[in-house]
Each structure stands twice: as structure tokens, then as C-alpha cells.
Design a protein around this motif. Sequence first.
Motif, PDB file in Angstrom:
ATOM      1  N   GLN A  28      17.506 -13.551 -69.733  1.00 53.01           N
ATOM      2  CA  GLN A  28      17.003 -13.900 -68.402  1.00 53.01           C
ATOM      3  C   GLN A  28      17.904 -13.314 -67.313  1.00 53.01           C
ATOM      4  OE1 GLN A  28      14.103 -15.282 -67.707  1.00 53.01           O
ATOM      5  NE2 GLN A  28      14.517 -15.061 -65.542  1.00 53.01           N
ATOM      6  N   ASP A  29      19.217 -13.455 -67.489  1.00 53.69           N
ATOM      7  CA  ASP A  29      20.159 -12.918 -66.504  1.00 53.69           C
ATOM      8  C   ASP A  29      20.059 -11.396 -66.403  1.00 53.69           C
ATOM      9  OD1 ASP A  29      21.065 -15.492 -66.045  1.00 53.69           O
ATOM     10  OD2 ASP A  29      22.904 -15.252 -67.237  1.00 53.69           O
ATOM     11  N   LEU A  30      19.916 -10.738 -67.540  1.00 56.34           N
ATOM     12  CA  LEU A  30      19.884  -9.274 -67.537  1.00 56.34           C
ATOM     13  C   LEU A  30      18.582  -8.705 -66.993  1.00 56.34           C
ATOM     14  CD1 LEU A  30      21.683  -8.550 -70.919  1.00 56.34           C
ATOM     15  CD2 LEU A  30      22.549  -8.093 -68.607  1.00 56.34           C
ATOM     16  N   ARG A  31      17.513  -9.470 -67.029  1.00 58.19           N
ATOM     17  CA  ARG A  31      16.227  -8.971 -66.500  1.00 58.19           C
ATOM     18  C   ARG A  31      16.331  -8.589 -65.029  1.00 58.19           C
ATOM     19  NH1 ARG A  31      13.760 -13.149 -69.704  1.00 58.19           N
ATOM     20  NH2 ARG A  31      12.786 -12.147 -71.483  1.00 58.19           N
ATOM     21  N   SER A  32      17.167  -9.294 -64.295  1.00 56.63           N
ATOM     22  CA  SER A  32      17.257  -9.044 -62.857  1.00 56.63           C
ATOM     23  C   SER A  32      18.514  -8.254 -62.476  1.00 56.63           C
ATOM     24  CB  SER A  32      17.235 -10.374 -62.104  1.00 56.63           C
ATOM     25  OG  SER A  32      18.349 -11.169 -62.495  1.00 56.63           O
ATOM     26  N   THR A  33      19.204  -7.712 -63.458  1.00 59.77           N
ATOM     27  CA  THR A  33      20.427  -6.981 -63.147  1.00 59.77           C
ATOM     28  C   THR A  33      20.121  -5.559 -62.683  1.00 59.77           C
ATOM     29  OG1 THR A  33      22.663  -6.554 -63.939  1.00 59.77           O
ATOM     30  CG2 THR A  33      20.887  -6.008 -65.439  1.00 59.77           C
ATOM     31  N   SER A  34      21.030  -5.018 -61.930  1.00 51.09           N
ATOM     32  CA  SER A  34      20.922  -3.623 -61.500  1.00 51.09           C
ATOM     33  C   SER A  34      22.321  -3.117 -61.169  1.00 51.09           C
ATOM     34  CB  SER A  34      20.002  -3.492 -60.281  1.00 51.09           C
ATOM     35  OG  SER A  34      20.573  -4.121 -59.164  1.00 51.09           O
ATOM     36  N   GLU A  35      22.424  -1.819 -61.062  1.00 45.65           N
ATOM     37  CA  GLU A  35      23.681  -1.167 -60.674  1.00 45.65           C
ATOM     38  C   GLU A  35      23.369  -0.167 -59.581  1.00 45.65           C
ATOM     39  OE1 GLU A  35      27.013  -1.100 -61.400  1.00 45.65           O
ATOM     40  OE2 GLU A  35      26.872  -2.802 -62.760  1.00 45.65           O
ATOM     41  N   THR A  36      24.161  -0.180 -58.531  1.00 47.78           N
ATOM     42  CA  THR A  36      24.040   0.812 -57.470  1.00 47.78           C
ATOM     43  C   THR A  36      25.270   1.699 -57.536  1.00 47.78           C
ATOM     44  OG1 THR A  36      22.738  -0.685 -56.105  1.00 47.78           O
ATOM     45  CG2 THR A  36      23.807   1.152 -54.977  1.00 47.78           C
ATOM     46  N   VAL A  37      25.037   3.007 -57.601  1.00 47.97           N
ATOM     47  CA  VAL A  37      26.107   3.971 -57.836  1.00 47.97           C
ATOM     48  C   VAL A  37      25.957   5.140 -56.879  1.00 47.97           C
ATOM     49  CG1 VAL A  37      27.104   5.525 -59.560  1.00 47.97           C
ATOM     50  CG2 VAL A  37      26.119   3.371 -60.291  1.00 47.97           C
ATOM     51  N   ARG A  38      27.091   5.622 -56.382  1.00 52.57           N
ATOM     52  CA  ARG A  38      27.102   6.849 -55.590  1.00 52.57           C
ATOM     53  C   ARG A  38      27.621   7.993 -56.437  1.00 52.57           C
ATOM     54  NH1 ARG A  38      28.716   6.625 -49.254  1.00 52.57           N
ATOM     55  NH2 ARG A  38      27.018   5.257 -48.640  1.00 52.57           N
ATOM     56  N   SER A  39      27.095   9.169 -56.193  1.00 55.31           N
ATOM     57  CA  SER A  39      27.589  10.355 -56.883  1.00 55.31           C
ATOM     58  C   SER A  39      29.025  10.623 -56.445  1.00 55.31           C
ATOM     59  CB  SER A  39      26.698  11.558 -56.575  1.00 55.31           C
ATOM     60  OG  SER A  39      26.666  11.802 -55.183  1.00 55.31           O
ATOM     61  N   ARG A  40      29.739  11.400 -57.249  1.00 60.07           N
ATOM     62  CA  ARG A  40      31.140  11.708 -56.918  1.00 60.07           C
ATOM     63  C   ARG A  40      31.267  12.388 -55.559  1.00 60.07           C
ATOM     64  NH1 ARG A  40      32.826  14.713 -62.342  1.00 60.07           N
ATOM     65  NH2 ARG A  40      30.730  15.418 -61.950  1.00 60.07           N
ATOM     66  N   ASP A  41      30.296  13.207 -55.213  1.00 59.73           N
ATOM     67  CA  ASP A  41      30.366  13.906 -53.928  1.00 59.73           C
ATOM     68  C   ASP A  41      29.868  13.044 -52.767  1.00 59.73           C
ATOM     69  OD1 ASP A  41      27.608  13.938 -54.323  1.00 59.73           O
ATOM     70  OD2 ASP A  41      27.513  16.097 -54.700  1.00 59.73           O
ATOM     71  N   ARG A  42      29.471  11.798 -53.075  1.00 63.18           N
ATOM     72  CA  ARG A  42      29.052  10.791 -52.083  1.00 63.18           C
ATOM     73  C   ARG A  42      27.766  11.172 -51.346  1.00 63.18           C
ATOM     74  NH1 ARG A  42      31.413   6.523 -53.225  1.00 63.18           N
ATOM     75  NH2 ARG A  42      31.593   5.715 -51.153  1.00 63.18           N
ATOM     76  N   VAL A  43      26.976  12.072 -51.911  1.00 64.29           N
ATOM     77  CA  VAL A  43      25.766  12.561 -51.263  1.00 64.29           C
ATOM     78  C   VAL A  43      24.563  11.674 -51.545  1.00 64.29           C
ATOM     79  CG1 VAL A  43      24.105  14.471 -51.261  1.00 64.29           C
ATOM     80  CG2 VAL A  43      26.545  14.940 -51.193  1.00 64.29           C
ATOM     81  N   VAL A  44      24.525  11.095 -52.736  1.00 65.32           N
ATOM     82  CA  VAL A  44      23.355  10.331 -53.140  1.00 65.32           C
ATOM     83  C   VAL A  44      23.802   8.966 -53.683  1.00 65.32           C
ATOM     84  CG1 VAL A  44      23.310  11.314 -55.468  1.00 65.32           C
ATOM     85  CG2 VAL A  44      21.231  10.408 -54.505  1.00 65.32           C
ATOM     86  N   GLU A  45      22.959   7.981 -53.443  1.00 64.62           N
ATOM     87  CA  GLU A  45      23.192   6.639 -53.976  1.00 64.62           C
ATOM     88  C   GLU A  45      21.931   6.213 -54.703  1.00 64.62           C
ATOM     89  OE1 GLU A  45      25.412   3.395 -51.777  1.00 64.62           O
ATOM     90  OE2 GLU A  45      23.339   2.662 -51.642  1.00 64.62           O
ATOM     91  N   VAL A  46      22.085   5.771 -55.948  1.00 63.78           N
ATOM     92  CA  VAL A  46      20.940   5.340 -56.732  1.00 63.78           C
ATOM     93  C   VAL A  46      21.130   3.894 -57.157  1.00 63.78           C
ATOM     94  CG1 VAL A  46      20.501   7.669 -57.608  1.00 63.78           C
ATOM     95  CG2 VAL A  46      21.849   6.082 -58.978  1.00 63.78           C
ATOM     96  N   THR A  47      20.017   3.237 -57.378  1.00 61.84           N
ATOM     97  CA  THR A  47      20.033   1.919 -57.995  1.00 61.84           C
ATOM     98  C   THR A  47      19.253   2.031 -59.281  1.00 61.84           C
ATOM     99  OG1 THR A  47      20.154   0.836 -55.841  1.00 61.84           O
ATOM    100  CG2 THR A  47      19.449  -0.525 -57.697  1.00 61.84           C
ATOM    101  N   VAL A  48      19.873   1.561 -60.348  1.00 69.50           N
ATOM    102  CA  VAL A  48      19.286   1.617 -61.678  1.00 69.50           C
ATOM    103  C   VAL A  48      19.010   0.195 -62.128  1.00 69.50           C
ATOM    104  CG1 VAL A  48      19.677   2.334 -64.066  1.00 69.50           C
ATOM    105  CG2 VAL A  48      20.516   3.749 -62.187  1.00 69.50           C
ATOM    106  N   GLY A  49      17.791  -0.041 -62.626  1.00 68.32           N
ATOM    107  CA  GLY A  49      17.380  -1.368 -63.053  1.00 68.32           C
ATOM    108  C   GLY A  49      17.844  -1.716 -64.449  1.00 68.32           C
TER     109      GLY A  49
END
Length: 154
Positions: A28-49
Motif C-alpha cells: 500500500q505504501d509503495l503504490r503511492s511512492t515516487s522519486e523526483t530526480v534531476r539530471s547531472r547537468d541540471r537541465v531536466v527533472e523527472v518524476t518516476v512512479g
Amino acid sequence: MTESMAERMAKARAHLEATQAAIARAEQDLRSTSETVRSRDRVVEVTVGAQGELTGLTFPDNKFAAMTGPQLAASVLEACDEGRRRIAERVMATFAPLTGGNPHVPGSRGVDIDWEGIFGSALSGGPQAGGRPSDRLRDEIHEDDTDTAPGGRA
């Protein structure tokens, strides 16, 4: 004093039920988890479910405007790979304590989980062993920069 078979069975059953409840809570806890990460060059930020899917993509400070398509693609892939890796590690850390054997059952072994089979390239840093696709793209971009190009670049 030795325990009776009925007492050992009751303890084993209680341990099993506690483990099942902990697994249900973890799922249940993991169903709503996500990670937000920036690329090393700081150009893009993604959120992964929770299942490694891309759920968000932003370009902070519009740094991407000066990039070529392959450079931007490399940044996006790098951030996605890192987000997937972090999700995989979170899942493994959550379930690791729940995979041990039942201490009330003599000879009980834990559960062996093939994490590589479940997460594949998310754990190895990309689909190719020994290299990340974004690093390969960056290498190709660097090589392209040394080629003769229109506008006098050498």
C-alpha cells in the motif's frame, strides 16, 4: 521447558500473519511512492512512479534551449534511469526484512527474490551491462562536436 507442537504452530502462524500484514502495508505504501530526480547537468527533472513509469517531466530554468536533441535526450534518459534505480532500491529495502525465514519453523529458509529479474536494467543503470545509454549518447555527442560542421567548426 520445551514448547509443545501446538505452541510452536501458534507462534509460526502468528509470525506468518504478521508478515502478511507487513507485506500488505508495504504494498500500500509503495503504490503511492515516487522519486523526483534531476539530471547531472541540471537541465531536466523527472518524476518516476512506483512501477518505474515516467509521471512528470520538467525543464527547470529552460537550460535545454541551447542543447541539441541528442543532448537533451541523454539528459532525460539519465534522469529516468536514476529515478527507476531509486524506486527499485526503495522496493528492495522495504521488502528485504520480510523475506527471512520463520524463526518458529525449524529449517525454515527465507524467500529468494530475483531482483534483477524484476527490475532488470533499473538496477544495472541501463539496458546494456557496463554502460548507461545516456553516457553512450554523450560520448557520441562529443565525437560529433569534433567533426567538420557547417559554419566553420572543425
